[in-house]
Enzyme design. Structure first.
Site, PDB file in Angstrom:
ATOM      1  N   TYR A 122       0.859  -1.194   0.000  1.00 20.01           N
ATOM      2  CA  TYR A 122       0.000   0.000   0.000  1.00 20.01           C
ATOM      3  C   TYR A 122       0.890   1.237   0.000  1.00 20.01           C
ATOM      4  O   TYR A 122       1.903   1.305   0.706  1.00 20.01           O
ATOM      5  CB  TYR A 122      -0.902   0.028   1.238  1.00 20.01           C
ATOM      6  CG  TYR A 122      -1.662   1.334   1.400  1.00 20.01           C
ATOM      7  CD1 TYR A 122      -2.916   1.506   0.848  1.00 20.01           C
ATOM      8  CD2 TYR A 122      -1.084   2.412   2.083  1.00 20.01           C
ATOM      9  CE1 TYR A 122      -3.593   2.713   0.974  1.00 20.01           C
ATOM     10  CE2 TYR A 122      -1.755   3.613   2.210  1.00 20.01           C
ATOM     11  CZ  TYR A 122      -3.013   3.760   1.655  1.00 20.01           C
ATOM     12  OH  TYR A 122      -3.658   4.951   1.767  1.00 20.01           O
ATOM     13  N   GLU A 210      -4.047   7.395  -3.526  1.00 20.59           N
ATOM     14  CA  GLU A 210      -3.832   6.063  -2.973  1.00 20.59           C
ATOM     15  C   GLU A 210      -3.485   5.091  -4.087  1.00 20.59           C
ATOM     16  O   GLU A 210      -4.159   5.054  -5.117  1.00 20.59           O
ATOM     17  CB  GLU A 210      -5.092   5.549  -2.261  1.00 20.59           C
ATOM     18  CG  GLU A 210      -5.302   6.109  -0.873  1.00 20.59           C
ATOM     19  CD  GLU A 210      -6.413   5.372  -0.151  1.00 20.59           C
ATOM     20  OE1 GLU A 210      -6.181   4.886   0.971  1.00 20.59           O
ATOM     21  OE2 GLU A 210      -7.515   5.260  -0.709  1.00 20.59           O
TER      22      GLU A 210
END
Length: 402
Positions: A122, A210
């Site tokens: 991530y 993101e």
């Protein structure tokens, strides 16, 4: 403002962020054409067909016409399967944990080259208001919602705050890369990736970006498998080309209408509509409604210089929500005049045939004139003396009306 995944990847690629090649399609035939063009550069053709909606969890989501079937992201190995996947998605409603039970209609799909995924990570960037700096967050838990990781394994989230004067430096990237367990050429690839992403963040006025998952391939490349970008609305005047990417069909109609009238409106899940002037007072109003046993249906700040017409529009927006069972108008008149609010409330209530309890609390500039306008309107308006009194009365009125 949000944009679709394929648009986010187009923007990031221009800055040197590593993404897989792909193309958008609006029909199954277009999807096949994109797949064939991508296949020309692939040894063993494998494609991923992705539903394009403004919501996460697409892979785990389900379509309302086939709740037991596959989700909104599918790996396929033939042109026929590409067409079948696009056919199954386009024009259908996809429900994910972020869309709510109503789901969202898929109007376009993104066909992308498959990837040899060895690790999922991530990576995100956002403005941390506590430090007034862009903060990079990274985690080994790619593919999971970062909120879940923060709640259950906070030690797995790495953070680096970037000094705005210094900007992103290679050592920032190395610190995160080593923390993620990257090695060899993966470290250099990750540093280059983060540097390009930071440059895009600053120059295009992101509020958040993101990459989830950020993948490490079998060849050691670091690639964005997904991308979500949110822009600072206040900076869009500098980026007309980005503003044109806006997909209004993905946004709440009431919020769009509010923006056209310079109203700050956000729909919530409660039953008591709120009309307030000032963001801080609006937050306090929602809190005290909750304290007295109610639930706010919206955040609505009419601003300090609202006109009668804008107030009327705000009132109509509140009542356009079928969940609203009562309304609390809470105005402290500084720049905003109480008589203007009163005139707008009366005009709107008469126009829409008000049929839910209405509690009004006014204080400040021209308050007596505002109260007089309300009292002489002939409408069943419940007057309140202060914020606590207003919250108590609206919660009680809604319960009695039920």
């Amino acid at each position: 403002m949000n944009i679709h995944e394929y648009q986010a990847k187009q923007l990031l690629a221009k800055y040197g962020v590593a993404v897989l090649k792909g193309g958008v399609a609006y029909t199954p035939a277009e999807a096949v054409q994109v797949a064939k063009e991508l296949a020309a550069e692939m040894t063993n053709p494998v494609w991923v067909v992705k539903s394009q909606i403004h919501a996460g969890g697409r892979g785990k989501g389900r379509f309302t016409d086939d709740p037991a079937g596959k989700g909104g992201v599918r790996v396929v190995k033939s042109a026929d399967d590409v067409a079948a996947a696009a056919e199954a998605m386009l024009g259908k409603v996809l429900v994910t944990h972020q869309t709510g039970p109503a789901g969202k209609e898929v109007k376009r799909v993104y066909i992308e080259q498959g990837s040899d995924i060895r690790r999922e990570l991530y990576l995100g960037m956002l403005i941390d208001r506590a430090t007034s700096r862009v903060t990079i967050m990274a985690s080994t838990e790619g593919g999971m919602e970062i909120e879940e990781v923060a709640a259950h394994s906070p030690e797995k989230i790495l953070k680096v705050a970037i000094d705005p004067v210094q900007g992103f430096q290679p050592y920032h990237g190395r610190q995160l890369a080593f923390g993620l367990g990257l090695e060899g050429k993966q470290v250099g690839a990750a540093v280059k990736f983060m540097g390009a992403m930071y440059k895009a963040f600053i120059e295009l006025d992101f509020s958040i970006v993101e990459i989830n998952p950020l993948v490490v391939t079998g060849d050691g490349d670091v690639v964005a498998l997904d991308a979500k970008i949110n822009f600072d609305d206040n900076a869009l005047y500098r980026h007309k080309d980005i503003e044109e990417m806006r997909d209004e069909s993905e946004e709440d109609p009431a919020e769009l209408e509010a923006a056209r009238h310079s109203l700050n409106y956000i729909k919530l899940d409660g039953q008591i509509g709120c009309m307030v002037n000032g963001a801080g007072l609006a937050m306090a109003t929602m809190d005290i409604i909750q304290l007295y046993g109610g639930s706010p249906a919206n955040f609505l700040d009419v601003g300090g210089g609202a006109t009668k017409e804008r107030v009327t529009t705000a009132f109509k927006l509140i009542l356009s929500d079928p969940n609203v069972e009562g309304i609390l108008v809470n105005i402290f008149g500084g720049i905003m005049r109480c008589d203007v609010i009163a005139e707008g409330v009366v005009a709107a209530a008469r126009e829409v045939s008000l049929n839910v309890p209405l509690v009004v609390r006014l204080e400040g500039t021209n308050v007596e004139l505002g109260k007089k306008i309300l009292s002489q309107s002939g409408l069943p308006i419940i007057a309140a003396d202060n914020l606590a009194d207003a919250a108590l009365k609206v919660v009680k009125a809604v319960k009695e009306a039920r």
